[in-house]
Design an enzyme around this catalytic site. Sequence first.
Site, PDB file in Angstrom:
ATOM      1  N   HIS A   1     -19.769 -25.652  17.351  1.00 57.18           N
ATOM      2  CA  HIS A   1     -21.205 -25.339  17.383  1.00 57.18           C
ATOM      3  C   HIS A   1     -21.886 -26.236  18.398  1.00 57.18           C
ATOM      4  CE1 HIS A   1     -25.287 -24.477  15.769  1.00 57.18           C
ATOM      5  NE2 HIS A   1     -24.733 -23.291  15.679  1.00 57.18           N
ATOM      6  N   TYR A   2     -21.828 -25.785  19.624  1.00 59.66           N
ATOM      7  CA  TYR A   2     -22.329 -26.475  20.811  1.00 59.66           C
ATOM      8  C   TYR A   2     -21.439 -27.653  21.179  1.00 59.66           C
ATOM      9  CZ  TYR A   2     -26.301 -23.518  19.862  1.00 59.66           C
ATOM     10  OH  TYR A   2     -27.083 -22.441  19.589  1.00 59.66           O
TER      11      TYR A   2
END
Length: 137
Positions: A40-41
């Site tokens: 997530h990123y």
Amino acid sequence: MIAPSVTRPLSAVDDCQIIDAATVSATKVVVATDPYLSGHYPGRPIYPGVFILESVRQAVEHLISERASACLSAQVESLESARFHRPLLAGAELQLRAACTSIDRNRLSVKASCTLGETGELAAQLTLTVRIVKTVT
């Protein structure tokens, strides 16, 4: 401390406290090694918004099980609004407070406010409806 459930693979709250019959507070420390952060990123992992929603759901479920019955759980029926103001980075402590009002016998309207524990800055605000259901064993 809330023990992880067999039916709940993600423990999205570390601690819950019931404030009154309709309000619960909870905390969750975002751990850098949690598996959902790596994708997530990449390079700047943040606690995903859907997990903030899950943190609120689990806190409300704790309130329901303590106030009504351990055989009841909370399912998100609808998400009316979600505003994300600040990212929750690894090491951050999410502090949430959820206030519930009854819609009918099996549903609650929930307004939740989430802040960063270190600064008290607003991280997210959510309004949702949860359905109260019997836990399947």
